[in-house]
Design an enzyme around this catalytic site. Structure first.
Site, mmCIF file in Angstrom:
data_model
loop_
_atom_site.group_PDB
_atom_site.id
_atom_site.type_symbol
_atom_site.label_atom_id
_atom_site.label_comp_id
_atom_site.label_asym_id
_atom_site.label_seq_id
_atom_site.Cartn_x
_atom_site.Cartn_y
_atom_site.Cartn_z
ATOM 1 N N ALA A 75 0.859 -1.183 0.000
ATOM 2 C CA ALA A 75 0.000 0.000 0.000
ATOM 3 C C ALA A 75 0.898 1.237 0.000
ATOM 4 O O ALA A 75 2.061 1.165 0.397
ATOM 5 C CB ALA A 75 -0.878 -0.011 1.243
ATOM 6 N N GLY A 118 0.674 -5.144 0.659
ATOM 7 C CA GLY A 118 -0.485 -5.195 -0.236
ATOM 8 C C GLY A 118 -0.115 -5.714 -1.617
ATOM 9 O O GLY A 118 -0.967 -6.259 -2.331
ATOM 10 N N GLU A 121 -0.315 -9.334 -1.291
ATOM 11 C CA GLU A 121 -1.739 -9.674 -1.193
ATOM 12 C C GLU A 121 -2.394 -9.628 -2.581
ATOM 13 O O GLU A 121 -3.224 -10.468 -2.928
ATOM 14 C CB GLU A 121 -2.437 -8.725 -0.215
ATOM 15 C CG GLU A 121 -1.983 -8.970 1.228
ATOM 16 C CD GLU A 121 -2.545 -7.967 2.204
ATOM 17 O OE1 GLU A 121 -2.336 -6.754 1.981
ATOM 18 O OE2 GLU A 121 -3.179 -8.370 3.186
ATOM 19 N N GLU A 141 4.421 -5.411 7.066
ATOM 20 C CA GLU A 141 3.596 -4.406 7.750
ATOM 21 C C GLU A 141 3.994 -4.229 9.207
ATOM 22 O O GLU A 141 3.836 -3.134 9.774
ATOM 23 C CB GLU A 141 2.106 -4.793 7.664
ATOM 24 C CG GLU A 141 1.491 -4.645 6.281
ATOM 25 C CD GLU A 141 1.615 -5.864 5.395
ATOM 26 O OE1 GLU A 141 2.435 -6.754 5.702
ATOM 27 O OE2 GLU A 141 0.893 -5.929 4.384
HETATM 28 C C1 HXC Z 1 5.006 4.662 -0.604
HETATM 29 C C2 HXC Z 1 7.075 3.872 -1.178
HETATM 30 C C3 HXC Z 1 6.726 2.557 -0.781
HETATM 31 C C4 HXC Z 1 5.405 2.365 -0.275
HETATM 32 C C5 HXC Z 1 8.753 2.509 -1.477
HETATM 33 N N1 HXC Z 1 8.338 3.791 -1.602
HETATM 34 N N2 HXC Z 1 7.788 1.755 -0.987
HETATM 35 N N3 HXC Z 1 6.230 4.905 -1.087
HETATM 36 N N4 HXC Z 1 4.588 3.446 -0.203
HETATM 37 N N5 HXC Z 1 4.976 1.170 0.088
HETATM 38 C C6 HXC Z 1 9.095 4.937 -2.104
HETATM 39 C C7 HXC Z 1 10.166 5.349 -1.099
HETATM 40 O O1 HXC Z 1 9.641 6.202 -0.104
HETATM 41 C C8 HXC Z 1 11.127 6.078 -2.015
HETATM 42 O O2 HXC Z 1 10.638 7.369 -2.280
HETATM 43 C C9 HXC Z 1 11.055 5.255 -3.305
HETATM 44 O O3 HXC Z 1 9.818 4.560 -3.255
HETATM 45 C C10 HXC Z 1 12.150 4.252 -3.399
HETATM 46 O O4 HXC Z 1 12.175 3.480 -2.210
HETATM 47 P P1 HXC Z 1 13.534 3.086 -1.466
HETATM 48 O O5 HXC Z 1 13.180 2.605 -0.109
HETATM 49 O O6 HXC Z 1 14.526 4.189 -1.575
HETATM 50 O O7 HXC Z 1 14.013 1.869 -2.400
HETATM 51 P P2 HXC Z 1 14.828 0.573 -2.026
HETATM 52 O O8 HXC Z 1 16.021 0.924 -1.158
HETATM 53 O O9 HXC Z 1 15.074 -0.114 -3.324
HETATM 54 O O10 HXC Z 1 13.853 -0.323 -1.112
HETATM 55 C C11 HXC Z 1 12.698 -0.843 -1.691
HETATM 56 C C12 HXC Z 1 11.783 -1.398 -0.592
HETATM 57 C C13 HXC Z 1 11.488 -0.294 0.450
HETATM 58 C C14 HXC Z 1 12.428 -2.596 0.116
HETATM 59 C C15 HXC Z 1 10.523 -1.862 -1.309
HETATM 60 O O11 HXC Z 1 11.077 0.884 -0.249
HETATM 61 C C16 HXC Z 1 10.413 -0.648 1.410
HETATM 62 O O12 HXC Z 1 10.659 -1.336 2.426
HETATM 63 N N6 HXC Z 1 9.190 -0.196 1.175
HETATM 64 C C17 HXC Z 1 8.061 -0.391 2.065
HETATM 65 C C18 HXC Z 1 7.570 -1.801 2.006
HETATM 66 C C19 HXC Z 1 6.420 -1.996 2.969
HETATM 67 O O13 HXC Z 1 6.512 -1.751 4.175
HETATM 68 N N7 HXC Z 1 5.280 -2.434 2.421
HETATM 69 C C20 HXC Z 1 4.073 -2.639 3.209
HETATM 70 C C21 HXC Z 1 3.227 -1.404 3.130
HETATM 71 S S1 HXC Z 1 1.834 -1.531 4.178
HETATM 72 P P3 HXC Z 1 11.602 8.643 -2.458
HETATM 73 O O14 HXC Z 1 10.647 9.784 -2.603
HETATM 74 O O15 HXC Z 1 12.461 8.693 -1.228
HETATM 75 O O16 HXC Z 1 12.372 8.329 -3.725
HETATM 76 C C22 HXC Z 1 0.744 -2.418 3.314
HETATM 77 C C23 HXC Z 1 -0.564 -2.611 4.007
HETATM 78 C C24 HXC Z 1 -1.462 -3.377 3.142
HETATM 79 O O17 HXC Z 1 0.966 -2.806 2.226
HETATM 80 C C25 HXC Z 1 -2.827 -3.109 3.536
HETATM 81 C C26 HXC Z 1 -3.786 -3.540 2.507
HETATM 82 C C27 HXC Z 1 -5.167 -3.113 2.829
#
Ligand code: HXC
Length: 267
Positions: A75, A118, A121, A141
């Protein structure tokens, strides 16, 4: 690559769509700068496209991909920053997930790179997963002080078993493509540049079968698990909403946006 087919769905900013002559609709998630994070608009565009495809006899099978480098990093965390528990309960995203869940035709995920939260998912809403060697699957998450909210705890457990699912959900660790194949999440692993090709070839094979039989085959296979998961999915959704009232969720989301480690307090 030059796309020989016009877009299947007009007016989409976050996805690319095309329908080929073999009745295969390809949906490509296209927000590479945000690692294909599933903002609400994006989820809406996928749901709208699937809605159109449901009643279009020209579509017999769908391939969902995020391109060469990333499937989807979950998400959009920036959208979650100001969201409250009530906001989650009233969230239109739930309707989009329902449309995706109820899509009656076969759908194949072609996964390269990160497939998280997500994003995982969404992949698990597909009927078959094909992964490039560079794919990484996870439900991280917990690092944000929350849990999966679109059926991840239930579908992942059904697909890979309790112990492995617990490990991913509780630790936020990722599963490699090879481990995901061994665990049963993925049906085939290939070189990343072949993922879409292999998924499309399989989709064309499926699209050549009797369409009504294919729909009923999908529905029948899903009966083996989906009905049993319904109660757990409803529970997970409420727990997900509840966690949006915690300080730890605010801390987790702030820490991600400030690119630092979270300091969770337990309230
Ligand atoms: C918004 C995101 C994002 C996300 C990455 N970005 N994931 N923005 N939402 N989920 C953005 C970062 O802020 C960053 O923006 C750019 O993308 C590149 O990310 P980096 O972290 O610099 O890249 P990298 O080092 O390659 O790492 C990739 C990654 C990491 C491992 C995917 O970004 C990460 O851990 N992302 C979050 C993953 C996560 O927690 N997902 C679960 C979300 S909660 P800038 O502007 O700095 O370039 C969820 C709930 C589901 O999904 C609910 C469903 C109803």
């Amino acid at each position: 690559m030059v796309n020989a087919h016009p877009p299947y769905m007009d007016g989409c900013d976050d996805i690319l769509t095309s329908l080929d002559d073999s009745h295969v609709l390809t949906i490509t998630i296209n927000r590479p700068k945000a690692r294909n994070a599933l903002r609400t608009q994006l989820l809406h565009e996928i749901a709208q496209t699937l809605d159109k495809a449901t009643s279009d006899d020209n579509v017999r099978c769908v391939v969902l991909t995020g391109g060469d480098k990333v499937f989807a990093a979950g998400a959009d965390i920036t959208e979650m920053a100001d969201k409250t528990s009530v906001g989650v309960l009233q969230d239109p995203r739930a309707n989009h997930w329902r449309t995706i869940r109820d899509f009656p035709k076969p759908m194949i995920a072609a996964v390269n790179g990160f497939c998280l939260g997500g994003g995982n998912e969404l992949a698990m809403h597909c009927d078959i997963l094909i992964a490039g060697k560079n794919a990484q699957f996870g439900q991280p998450e917990i690092n944000l002080g929350i849990i999966p909210g679109a059926g991840g705890t239930q579908r992942l457990t059904a697909m890979i078993g309790k112990s492995k699912a617990m490990r991913l959900v509780l630790s936020g660790e990722f599963l490699s493509a090879e481990d995901a194949e061994r665990a049963g999440l993925v049906s085939e692993v290939c070189e990343p540049e072949l993922t879409l090709e292999k998924a499309t070839a399989l989709a064309r094979k499926i699209a050549s079968k009797a369409p009504v039989a294919a729909r009923l085959a999908k529905e029948s296979v899903l009966k083996a698990s989906d009905g049993l998961l319904a109660e757990g999915i409803a529970f997970e959704r409420k727990a997900f909403a509840l966690l949006f009232a915690t300080d730890d969720k605010s801390e987790g989301v702030s820490a991600f946006m400030e690119k630092r480690k979270p300091n969770f307090k337990g309230h």
